[in-house]
Design a protein around this motif. Structure first.
Motif, short mmCIF file in Angstrom:
data_model
loop_
_atom_site.label_atom_id
_atom_site.label_comp_id
_atom_site.label_asym_id
_atom_site.label_seq_id
_atom_site.Cartn_x
_atom_site.Cartn_y
_atom_site.Cartn_z
N ALA A 119 0.84 -1.20 0.00
CA ALA A 119 0.00 0.00 0.00
C ALA A 119 0.87 1.25 0.00
CB ALA A 119 -0.93 0.00 1.21
N HIS A 120 1.94 1.22 0.77
CA HIS A 120 2.87 2.36 0.77
C HIS A 120 3.58 2.49 -0.57
CE1 HIS A 120 6.82 4.35 1.87
NE2 HIS A 120 5.91 5.26 2.16
N THR A 121 3.94 1.36 -1.16
CA THR A 121 4.57 1.40 -2.49
C THR A 121 3.63 2.04 -3.51
OG1 THR A 121 5.79 -0.63 -1.98
CG2 THR A 121 5.63 -0.01 -4.30
N MET A 122 2.33 1.78 -3.40
CA MET A 122 1.37 2.38 -4.32
C MET A 122 1.21 3.89 -4.08
SD MET A 122 0.24 0.16 -6.52
CE MET A 122 2.02 -0.14 -6.58
N ILE A 123 1.32 4.31 -2.82
CA ILE A 123 1.30 5.75 -2.54
C ILE A 123 2.50 6.41 -3.19
CG2 ILE A 123 1.47 7.48 -0.71
CD1 ILE A 123 -0.08 5.54 1.09
N ILE A 124 3.66 5.77 -3.05
CA ILE A 124 4.86 6.30 -3.72
C ILE A 124 4.63 6.40 -5.22
CG2 ILE A 124 7.27 5.81 -4.29
CD1 ILE A 124 7.56 4.51 -1.55
N LYS A 125 4.00 5.37 -5.77
CA LYS A 125 3.79 5.32 -7.23
C LYS A 125 2.95 6.50 -7.72
CE LYS A 125 2.32 2.27 -10.98
NZ LYS A 125 1.88 0.89 -11.34
N VAL A 126 1.91 6.84 -6.98
CA VAL A 126 1.02 7.92 -7.39
C VAL A 126 1.81 9.22 -7.59
CG1 VAL A 126 -0.87 9.42 -6.64
CG2 VAL A 126 -1.06 6.93 -6.38
N PHE A 127 2.59 9.58 -6.58
CA PHE A 127 3.30 10.86 -6.64
C PHE A 127 4.56 10.76 -7.51
CE2 PHE A 127 0.78 11.09 -2.76
CZ PHE A 127 0.13 12.30 -2.97
N PHE A 128 5.17 9.58 -7.54
CA PHE A 128 6.34 9.40 -8.38
C PHE A 128 5.97 9.57 -9.86
CE2 PHE A 128 9.28 6.81 -10.85
CZ PHE A 128 10.52 7.17 -10.34
N MET A 129 4.88 8.93 -10.26
CA MET A 129 4.45 9.03 -11.66
C MET A 129 4.00 10.45 -12.00
SD MET A 129 5.17 6.30 -13.06
CE MET A 129 5.47 4.55 -12.83
#
Length: 535
Positions: free
Chosen positions: A135-145
């Motif tokens: 879930a934290h990896t997906m949060i990173i993904k949102v802002f990273f992308m």
């Protein structure tokens, strides 16, 4: 004298401090395990009893003294205040402004080895894994992308995540400081809390850290805060608003998903909350909300992660304590049967494990099992290994207790000889993205001065503070709140965090694991020792 006793030393007040005295006594005795283990059972019991009496007397004197001072010394009119929007803006701006230099000096942020692995998952270079909460990896993904689309570079993408996290954490701290203001907390207490969040270097550095511990600590603050509000409503038998219950469930889900021990924190806290609901017969909204939060966690961990083809964390990752218990019994005079040794040898070569065993740091053994052992044997024979752990423990309780104490002592010992690394000297780990720290605005010499300051502050912290002292302060604030018959639900999630560490921590003293407790101290102290109104 009778009036004094009834007010400050009633039977309830005297009894409520006893379990806390026992906790402090065990902390003191277990910290000195080597001297304790040399005593026989009767001598050890007397030592614990002596420390319990000493701890109890000190606790009682402190609680009575503080209560008397609060009543004798004028503290001004304590009343609920109206919230001011500009106060939120001020608190938010002060926190963000104080953290901004760290962001500009260590741009795009603190990217650790764990974060690099998560970024590789975000980019699809390696399979998704729930070893670090996905879930934290997906949060990173949102802002990273989002950042990558805006700036076209990995560095810019990470910077967007860092800024987003800084905004979220500043918003959480500002909101809770405003809550303290509305409760009637003294302005001195609020200013000190603001200084804690904005000025202490570790909070500034963690604000720019991509690790899961930061957002988890923020979610935990909100979860504990909302839980305390709902507990007041339950006790007063007030109508609970649906919106508050929804927020409580959302914060609970966040706690569950942002750290692997979050589910233990949630379940433990929910048990206490459930008891309150049943005792005060006000459960119609709360119990379903907790059930829905748990259901969301189960669905995410099961069907959702399976559909996303996310790999689960390996078996040995969650078996720190059972493994350390058994190995300590094997290596330090315990008794194991030949059948038990044969079963263990299927998992790890027992004749060589002594050279890898570290009673304070499980990762060495864990990695050895991954490389030279076969942890899948445990996964396929969970019942047999549970029976083995239980039977060995019944024969070797002393070795099990010793293993437990050494693996966790940093979280309850007032002082440890091991150096606490609050943050890394070099905040950018090696990575395949070719990202490097890019200092912005400030000069090279100023950057070196900040490096030196951070290391000096870390040295200073190690001389005056420790994770154990944070635990001691947590329990003292808890004890005083209970002594004064205040709402103590705010403390429950943090006690559960500590218990989860005692059950499963792979490192005996790791600052980031207990960061959630440390960052909550200003709120807990203000609630416990303040004369505020309950809101």
């Amino acid at each position: 004298m009778k009036e004094f006793t009834e007010k400050y030393m009633s039977r309830r007040q005297c009894l409520i401090l006893f379990p806390f005295a026992v906790i402090y006594a065990l902390c003191m005795v277990w910290t000195r395990w080597d001297s304790l283990s040399a005593l026989n059972g009767g001598q050890g019991f007397l030592k614990v009893l002596l420390w319990t009496v000493v701890s109890y007397v000190i606790l009682l004197v402190l609680c009575v003294g503080i209560a008397v001072l609060q009543n004798v010394i004028p503290a001004g009119k304590q009343c609920m205040r109206q919230g001011k929007w500009y106060l939120y803006a001020i608190f938010f701006a002060v926190c963000f402004a104080c953290w901004l230099p760290y962001f500009l000096i260590y741009f795009p942020g603190w990217i650790s080895n764990d974060s690099v692995w998560q970024l590789e998952q975000v980019c699809g270079w390696v399979p998704g894994s729930n070893h670090h909460p996905y879930a934290h990896t997906m949060i990173i993904k949102v802002f990273f992308m989002l950042g990558y689309r805006l700036f076209g570079t990995y560095t810019g993408a990470c910077a967007v995540y860092t800024v987003a996290q800084m905004l979220v954490m500043a918003g959480i701290y500002a909101y809770l400081l405003c809550w303290l203001y509305r409760k009637g907390t003294s302005l001195v207490g609020i200013v000190l809390a603001l200084i804690f969040y904005a000025v202490l270097p570790m909070n500034g550095i963690y604000a720019i850290c991509m690790g899961k511990d930061v957002l988890f600590s923020g979610a935990l603050l909100l979860y504990a805060w909302m839980g305390s509000r709902l507990a007041i409503a339950l006790v007063k038998r007030e109508e609970i608003r649906t919106s508050e219950v929804i927020w409580y469930a959302c914060f609970g889900v966040a706690v569950c998903l942002l750290r692997s021990n979050g589910i233990f924190v949630f379940l433990g806290t929910s048990c206490i909350m459930g008891i309150l609901c049943l005792v005060y017969r006000n459960w119609k909204k709360m119990l379903p909300a907790m059930g829905i939060a748990l259901l969301c966690y189960v669905v995410w961990q099961g069907p959702v992660l399976s559909a996303l083809e996310v790999e689960k964390g390996d078996t040995i990752e969650g078996l720190t304590m059972p493994t350390q218990h058994i190995l300590n019994a094997y290596l330090n005079g315990g008794t194991l049967t030949q059948e038990e040794l044969e079963l263990l040898n299927e998992v790890i070569p027992m004749d060589t494990v002594a050279s890898y065993h570290n009673p304070y740091y499980f990762d060495i053994v864990k990695n050895y099992i991954r490389e030279a052992g076969n942890q899948e044997v445990i996964a396929g024979n969970k019942g047999a290994f549970f029976k083995l752990w239980l039977q060995v423990g019944l024969r070797n309780p002393k070795q099990y207790l010793e293993a437990e104490i050494k693996q966790t002592q940093g979280y309850f010992a007032s002082k440890t000889e091991d150096y606490q690394y609050l943050y890394e000297q070099y905040l950018m780990a090696e990575n395949p993205f070719e990202m490097t720290t890019q200092r912005k605005v400030f000069s090279y010499d100023f950057g070196l001065e900040v490096d030196a300051f951070l290391l000096k502050f870390q040295d200073f912290y190690n001389k005056v503070w420790s994770l154990g002292k944070s635990t001691w302060l947590l329990f003292f604030a808890f004890a005083y709140a209970a002594y004064r018959k205040k709402n103590v639900m705010l403390f429950v999630p943090y006690v559960m965090v500590l218990l989860s560490l005692l059950l499963a921590t792979p490192v005996h003293a790791e600052f980031r694991y207990a960061y959630g407790i440390f960052v909550a101290l200003p709120i807990l102290l203000c609630v416990s020792f303040g004369k505020e109104k309950e809101v």
